[in-house]
Structures are given as structure tokens and as C-alpha cells.
Design a protein around this motif. Structure first.
Motif, PDB file in Angstrom:
ATOM      1  N   ARG A   5       0.842  -1.195   0.000  1.00 50.82           N
ATOM      2  CA  ARG A   5       0.000   0.000   0.000  1.00 50.82           C
ATOM      3  C   ARG A   5       0.876   1.243   0.000  1.00 50.82           C
ATOM      4  N   LYS A   6       0.557   2.212  -0.852  1.00 53.69           N
ATOM      5  CA  LYS A   6       1.314   3.456  -0.915  1.00 53.69           C
ATOM      6  C   LYS A   6       0.508   4.626  -0.362  1.00 53.69           C
ATOM      7  N   HIS A   7      -0.688   4.813  -0.846  1.00 57.74           N
ATOM      8  CA  HIS A   7      -1.560   5.905  -0.422  1.00 57.74           C
ATOM      9  C   HIS A   7      -2.954   5.337  -0.248  1.00 57.74           C
ATOM     10  N   TRP A   8      -3.722   5.888   0.678  1.00 61.10           N
ATOM     11  CA  TRP A   8      -5.107   5.461   0.813  1.00 61.10           C
ATOM     12  C   TRP A   8      -5.902   6.541   1.498  1.00 61.10           C
ATOM     13  N   ALA A   9      -7.182   6.548   1.242  1.00 64.06           N
ATOM     14  CA  ALA A   9      -8.100   7.499   1.845  1.00 64.06           C
ATOM     15  C   ALA A   9      -8.657   6.868   3.110  1.00 64.06           C
ATOM     16  N   TYR A  10      -8.284   7.400   4.251  1.00 60.13           N
ATOM     17  CA  TYR A  10      -8.691   6.818   5.530  1.00 60.13           C
ATOM     18  C   TYR A  10     -10.205   6.793   5.704  1.00 60.13           C
ATOM     19  N   THR A  11     -10.894   7.736   5.112  1.00 63.72           N
ATOM     20  CA  THR A  11     -12.331   7.858   5.322  1.00 63.72           C
ATOM     21  C   THR A  11     -13.145   7.213   4.211  1.00 63.72           C
ATOM     22  N   GLY A  12     -12.501   6.525   3.309  1.00 67.56           N
ATOM     23  CA  GLY A  12     -13.219   5.943   2.183  1.00 67.56           C
ATOM     24  C   GLY A  12     -13.388   6.929   1.048  1.00 67.56           C
ATOM     25  N   GLY A  13     -12.759   8.089   1.161  1.00 66.39           N
ATOM     26  CA  GLY A  13     -12.812   9.107   0.110  1.00 66.39           C
ATOM     27  C   GLY A  13     -11.794   8.814  -0.967  1.00 66.39           C
ATOM     28  N   SER A  14     -11.200   9.856  -1.503  1.00 67.12           N
ATOM     29  CA  SER A  14     -10.223   9.713  -2.578  1.00 67.12           C
ATOM     30  C   SER A  14      -8.864  10.221  -2.131  1.00 67.12           C
ATOM     31  N   ILE A  15      -7.814   9.846  -2.886  1.00 71.38           N
ATOM     32  CA  ILE A  15      -6.463  10.243  -2.539  1.00 71.38           C
ATOM     33  C   ILE A  15      -5.998  11.423  -3.389  1.00 71.38           C
ATOM     34  N   ALA A  16      -4.980  12.108  -2.900  1.00 69.66           N
ATOM     35  CA  ALA A  16      -4.308  13.167  -3.646  1.00 69.66           C
ATOM     36  C   ALA A  16      -2.827  12.813  -3.681  1.00 69.66           C
ATOM     37  N   VAL A  17      -2.216  12.880  -4.860  1.00 68.93           N
ATOM     38  CA  VAL A  17      -0.811  12.513  -5.024  1.00 68.93           C
ATOM     39  C   VAL A  17      -0.103  13.510  -5.930  1.00 68.93           C
ATOM     40  N   ALA A  18       1.220  13.524  -5.840  1.00 65.32           N
ATOM     41  CA  ALA A  18       2.038  14.362  -6.719  1.00 65.32           C
ATOM     42  C   ALA A  18       2.162  13.668  -8.067  1.00 65.32           C
ATOM     43  N   LEU A  19       1.752  14.361  -9.123  1.00 68.22           N
ATOM     44  CA  LEU A  19       1.809  13.800 -10.474  1.00 68.22           C
ATOM     45  C   LEU A  19       2.326  14.835 -11.464  1.00 68.22           C
ATOM     46  N   VAL A  20       2.958  14.365 -12.523  1.00 77.65           N
ATOM     47  CA  VAL A  20       3.335  15.249 -13.617  1.00 77.65           C
ATOM     48  C   VAL A  20       2.053  15.659 -14.318  1.00 77.65           C
TER      49      VAL A  20
ATOM     50  N   PRO B  12       5.417  24.039  -4.090  1.00 76.57           N
ATOM     51  CA  PRO B  12       4.705  23.360  -2.995  1.00 76.57           C
ATOM     52  C   PRO B  12       5.539  22.195  -2.465  1.00 76.57           C
ATOM     53  N   GLN B  13       5.460  21.990  -1.173  1.00 78.24           N
ATOM     54  CA  GLN B  13       6.282  20.997  -0.493  1.00 78.24           C
ATOM     55  C   GLN B  13       6.190  19.626  -1.145  1.00 78.24           C
ATOM     56  N   GLY B  14       7.338  19.028  -1.391  1.00 79.34           N
ATOM     57  CA  GLY B  14       7.413  17.670  -1.920  1.00 79.34           C
ATOM     58  C   GLY B  14       7.304  17.544  -3.422  1.00 79.34           C
ATOM     59  N   LEU B  15       7.057  18.653  -4.126  1.00 79.66           N
ATOM     60  CA  LEU B  15       6.898  18.561  -5.575  1.00 79.66           C
ATOM     61  C   LEU B  15       8.212  18.833  -6.288  1.00 79.66           C
ATOM     62  N   VAL B  16       8.401  18.146  -7.404  1.00 82.42           N
ATOM     63  CA  VAL B  16       9.531  18.411  -8.280  1.00 82.42           C
ATOM     64  C   VAL B  16       8.993  19.088  -9.536  1.00 82.42           C
ATOM     65  N   GLU B  17       9.895  19.526 -10.382  1.00 85.15           N
ATOM     66  CA  GLU B  17       9.505  20.243 -11.594  1.00 85.15           C
ATOM     67  C   GLU B  17       8.440  19.486 -12.386  1.00 85.15           C
ATOM     68  N   ASN B  18       7.431  20.202 -12.822  1.00 86.86           N
ATOM     69  CA  ASN B  18       6.311  19.723 -13.646  1.00 86.86           C
ATOM     70  C   ASN B  18       5.248  18.947 -12.876  1.00 86.86           C
ATOM     71  N   GLN B  19       5.369  18.837 -11.562  1.00 80.32           N
ATOM     72  CA  GLN B  19       4.362  18.140 -10.767  1.00 80.32           C
ATOM     73  C   GLN B  19       3.410  19.124 -10.097  1.00 80.32           C
ATOM     74  N   ALA B  20       2.215  18.616  -9.806  1.00 81.28           N
ATOM     75  CA  ALA B  20       1.247  19.302  -8.953  1.00 81.28           C
ATOM     76  C   ALA B  20       0.628  18.236  -8.059  1.00 81.28           C
ATOM     77  N   THR B  21       0.054  18.661  -6.950  1.00 83.50           N
ATOM     78  CA  THR B  21      -0.697  17.732  -6.126  1.00 83.50           C
ATOM     79  C   THR B  21      -2.077  17.612  -6.756  1.00 83.50           C
ATOM     80  N   VAL B  22      -2.465  16.391  -7.076  1.00 83.98           N
ATOM     81  CA  VAL B  22      -3.711  16.148  -7.808  1.00 83.98           C
ATOM     82  C   VAL B  22      -4.623  15.233  -6.996  1.00 83.98           C
ATOM     83  N   PHE B  23      -5.844  15.698  -6.754  1.00 85.02           N
ATOM     84  CA  PHE B  23      -6.890  14.913  -6.097  1.00 85.02           C
ATOM     85  C   PHE B  23      -7.514  14.037  -7.176  1.00 85.02           C
ATOM     86  N   LEU B  24      -7.620  12.746  -6.910  1.00 83.04           N
ATOM     87  CA  LEU B  24      -8.136  11.785  -7.892  1.00 83.04           C
ATOM     88  C   LEU B  24      -9.496  11.260  -7.451  1.00 83.04           C
ATOM     89  N   PRO B  25     -10.591  11.875  -7.906  1.00 84.84           N
ATOM     90  CA  PRO B  25     -11.920  11.407  -7.517  1.00 84.84           C
ATOM     91  C   PRO B  25     -12.120   9.937  -7.902  1.00 84.84           C
TER      92      PRO B  25
END
Length: 124
Positions: A4-19, A57-70
């Protein structure tokens, strides 16, 4: 769960750093790949200048944004070879032998390839 890498504790959706596409701003809807995966940018895309100045933004590298994935509730890590045949942000299917495939004929659509070693699992 060991992979497991990321998970929504409440059963919602995750947000991750993506290009993301150039010029993405916080609040933009972002199309990811060609297989109908999309997200909602929570941060502006980190530019080379922002990274160099330390203002990205913290933790991001060039060309990334934090993206919420519904609809994506968890991501898991897998060996790169396991999903090498799947395109970036492409649909991942679970085969009967518990390996992964890139085509509907391979079995159950379980999610999307986020990067070389990560599958984003969709909600049922």
C-alpha cells in the motif's frame, strides 16, 4: 498491506504528486493519459524556477502538482515489470492468474497506472 502506498482513511479519494500538463493551476481539472483518468489540481504546477528558489509546494519536483483523484481510493506498489505493458495513466486489468494486463479482455478493470510501479485502485 505491504504494498500500500496511499489510501483514503475515510473511504474518500487520494491526492498525489503527479506530472501535469504545462500551465496547470490550482483548481484546474486535469486530464491524465488517454483512458479517462482525470484529477483536480490542488496546487499549481511546480516550475523549474519555483523548485530552484524553494517556493514550489512541499514535496513537488519540476512539472508536478498535487492532484486529487476522484474515485481513486488507494494506490499500491507493484514491480515495474508487472505493469510495463500498460501506458502511462492507462487502465489496468487484473487477469485470472493475478497478473496485470492492459486490455479489457484481460479481465477486471481495477484502476490506472500512475507511474512505473504504482497502480491507483478505483472504487467499486
Amino acid at each position: 498491506m505491504k504494498n500500500r502506498k496511499h489510501w483514503a482513511y475515510t473511504g474518500g479519494s487520494i491526492a498525489v504528486a503527479l506530472v501535469v500538463p504545462a500551465g496547470t493551476k490550482s483548481g484546474d481539472l486535469v486530464k491524465l493519459g488517454a483512458d479517462d483518468l482525470y484529477g483536480h489540481a490542488e496546487t499549481d504546477q511546480a516550475t523549474a524556477d519555483m523548485v530552484a528558489k524553494g517556493t514550489a509546494p512541499q514535496g513537488l519536483v519540476e512539472n508536478q502538482a498535487t492532484v486529487f483523484l476522484p474515485g481513486i481510493v488507494e494506490s499500491i506498489g507493484v514491480p515495474a515489470a508487472a505493469i510495463a505493458a500498460v501506458a502511462a495513466f492507462g487502465k489496468v486489468y487484473l487477469k485470472a492468474d493475478k497478473t496485470y494486463g492492459a486490455a479489457p479482455a484481460d479481465g477486471l478493470h481495477i484502476g490506472y497506472k500512475l507511474n512505473a510501479t504504482t497502480i491507483a485502485l478505483r472504487a467499486n
